[in-house]
Write an enzyme that holds these catalytic residues in place. Structure first.
Site, mmCIF file in Angstrom:
data_model
loop_
_atom_site.group_PDB
_atom_site.id
_atom_site.type_symbol
_atom_site.label_atom_id
_atom_site.label_comp_id
_atom_site.label_asym_id
_atom_site.label_seq_id
_atom_site.Cartn_x
_atom_site.Cartn_y
_atom_site.Cartn_z
ATOM 1 N N GLU A 93 -0.166 -1.814 -7.300
ATOM 2 C CA GLU A 93 -1.257 0.067 -6.600
ATOM 3 C C GLU A 93 -0.503 0.652 -7.544
ATOM 4 O O GLU A 93 0.134 1.775 -9.004
ATOM 5 C CB GLU A 93 -2.219 0.339 -6.276
ATOM 6 C CG GLU A 93 -3.424 -0.607 -5.753
ATOM 7 C CD GLU A 93 -3.769 -0.580 -3.841
ATOM 8 O OE1 GLU A 93 -4.737 -0.019 -4.010
ATOM 9 O OE2 GLU A 93 -3.007 0.060 -3.698
ATOM 10 N N GLY A 123 0.384 -1.163 -0.020
ATOM 11 C CA GLY A 123 -0.145 -0.380 -0.033
ATOM 12 C C GLY A 123 0.513 1.595 0.307
ATOM 13 O O GLY A 123 2.425 1.220 -0.337
ATOM 14 N N GLY A 145 2.128 4.299 1.581
ATOM 15 C CA GLY A 145 2.696 5.211 2.773
ATOM 16 C C GLY A 145 3.786 5.205 2.736
ATOM 17 O O GLY A 145 4.845 4.078 2.405
ATOM 18 N N ASN A 152 -7.991 9.273 4.768
ATOM 19 C CA ASN A 152 -7.858 8.623 3.804
ATOM 20 C C ASN A 152 -8.556 8.223 2.481
ATOM 21 O O ASN A 152 -9.303 8.923 1.739
ATOM 22 C CB ASN A 152 -6.473 8.511 2.877
ATOM 23 C CG ASN A 152 -5.684 9.846 3.510
ATOM 24 O OD1 ASN A 152 -5.453 10.411 3.978
ATOM 25 N ND2 ASN A 152 -3.861 8.436 4.532
ATOM 26 N N GLY A 193 -7.011 0.309 -2.052
ATOM 27 C CA GLY A 193 -6.903 -0.648 -2.789
ATOM 28 C C GLY A 193 -6.543 -1.601 -1.590
ATOM 29 O O GLY A 193 -6.589 -2.908 -2.529
#
Length: 501
Positions: free
Chosen positions: A294, A269, A271, A384, A388
């Site tokens: 992603e 993810g 971040g 946020n 996904g």
């Protein structure tokens, strides 16, 4: 920078399309009150830049409201500027701007938090209001109207295909070498859809440009603004410890014959924590890795440079300033090992399940039974969005969630009796990791999970209270998933009142 007519014509495939050149301000006037607008952009990459800012400026004297759809978060403070100008009535499916977040939490902007794979599925089937205008950043426009995206695909292909009219932002600052990087494949309509033919991370099954009729393009706006940079932090002791626990787990699974990271692609993810943890694989024993994710972050290219990663598939490239300069200055070194896809393909459950993806995502908090909260502080304040992570967690070969064990300098525990909001139920979570350890939850009943999570993941300062809660819940209430409902959220209530759990 001023670009010559010849420079621009080299990026635009016909004289007819050259006639549609206009300023950002003129293009913004095509957007009227009440419209549904789809903008390119996925985690600050490949976003429309000039027209939305012109729209925000116009709205200061000519008020209007729109529904805004994107792929994910936008850069260049676009969400902030649109919020401050009062433009946004509805926003979906993801954002990361502090000003917009505050407006959402005040109830001024209606935010629809969606799995990133679902937005265009609902658009395609008419479950959402149709898009009036799509704004797509491009590196080139072909004579037949085909749009070559820049550093993301996201939802751009479907937005352009489904919209009534399209505004193209032609970014002259992006290299033409990006052409050929993209794999644009849009699924057929349901219910008679055929299987999506992505069978490996490096499968290419579509076209290199977004195919739309040339007469759909209402305006072309020339820009040269670069993407906003990602926020990058060097791994610290905590993220390094998390990476270490994961490396040991991967080694154990590999030795047991349950995992092959040359075949099972990695997903991480967006971040700081996830990026830092993935960077930790540079020092691990695993080579010839693949990625089906992603966002391709700094860690993706660091692993390539270290000779660890052979191929990466994503929906966007979001990089820090130093790495962006290095990668785009020598892009030919990477381009044959990369592909950018629409996010409904990068995040498609069918493909994630088929490829056996190892998914690593970040939690705000998780509870003693394995439920994960990724989105809401104290159960009410949106951060946020789910992004996904749910697409991957539900369908992954291994669903891993990582977090620091505490927040606010130790005042809050990330491991709690009951999460204040559930994004990922215990049924979608296999592994939990903090800097203190890793809890493998596979094959465990809730009563068994609780002890393992507390012992492996909770900060020592909070373990006695968590263990006491579990003991009393088992004794006083029992059941398959023991809880003392009067106390289950008392940790959050105490934190709201005093700032500490």
């Amino acid at each position: 920078m001023t670009w010559s007519h010849e420079d621009i014509r080299a990026r635009i495939g016909s004289d007819a399309l050259m006639q549609r050149l206009m300023t950002a301000a003129d293009a913004a006037r095509l957007i009227t009150d009440g419209m549904v607008v789809g903008m390119s952009g996925f985690t600050r990459a490949g976003d429309a830049k000039a027209v939305p800012l012109a729209l925000a400026h116009r709205a200061l004297t000519d008020p209007l409201k729109i529904t805004l759809m994107t792929g994910a978060s936008l850069g260049h403070d676009i969400d902030r500027r649109l919020t401050e100008a009062g433009v946004l009535s509805r926003r979906m499916p993801f954002q990361s701007d502090a000003v917009l977040r505050a407006a959402i939490n005040r109830g001024e902007v209606m935010f629809i938090d969606q799995h990133l794979s679902e937005t265009v599925e609902q658009l395609r089937s008419g479950q959402l209001a149709p898009i009036d205008i799509s704004i797509v950043e491009a590196v080139a426009v072909k004579a037949d109207g085909a749009i070559v995206p820049t550093t993301s695909v996201g939802n751009s292909a479907s937005f352009a295909t489904l919209a009534k009219r399209v505004i193209v932002e032609l970014n002259m600052g992006d290299s033409p070498a990006l052409e050929g990087l993209h794999d644009i494949y849009l699924p057929e309509r349901r219910p008679s859809r055929t299987p999506i033919p992505v069978v490996t991370a490096d499968s290419r099954v579509g076209t290199t440009a977004i195919r739309i009729p040339a007469d759909k393009i209402a305006a072309i706006v020339v820009t040269d603004k670069a993407d906003s940079f990602a926020r990058v932090e060097a791994p610290d002791a905590e993220t390094s410890a998390i990476a270490g626990h994961l490396l040991a787990f991967f080694a154990s699974e590999t030795a047991a014959g349950r995992l092959d990271l040359t075949q099972n692609p990695l997903q991480a993810g967006i971040g700081v924590i996830a990026n830092a943890v993935l960077s930790g694989l540079k020092t691990g024993p695993f080579d010839n890795l693949v990625m089906y994710s992603e966002v391709l972050q700094d860690s993706t290219f660091e692993l390539m440079d270290a000779g660890k990663l052979r191929f990466a598939s994503g929906a966007s490239m979001t990089l820090g300033p130093e790495l962006a300069q290095r990668v785009f200055a020598d892009f030919d070194r990477y381009r044959d090992r990369l592909v950018l896809r629409p996010q409904e393909i990068s995040n498609h459950p069918e493909i994630i399940r088929r490829l056996g993806v190892v998914a690593i995502n970040t939690a705000l908090e998780f509870d003693i039974y394995g439920n994960v909260n990724s989105t809401h502080v104290f159960g009410t304040e949106m951060m946020n969005g789910i992004g996904g992570s749910g697409d991957f967690a539900r369908n992954a070969y291994l669903s891993i969630f990582i977090a620091r064990s505490t927040a606010k300098k130790g005042a809050l525990s990330s491991v709690v009796p009951m999460v204040s909001h559930v994004d990922h139920t215990e049924h979608d979570v296999d592994i939990l990791v903090t800097e203190h350890g890793l809890a493998d939850l596979r094959g465990l009943a809730p009563r068994e999970r609780a002890g393992r999570i507390i012992a492996a993941c909770a900060d020592p300062a909070f373990r006695p209270a968590l263990a006491d809660y579990v003991t009393r819940a088992n004794r006083e209430r029992g059941g398959h998933t023991p809880h003392i409902l009067e106390e289950a959220l008392s940790w959050h209530a105490r934190a709201r009142a005093t700032g500490r759990m």
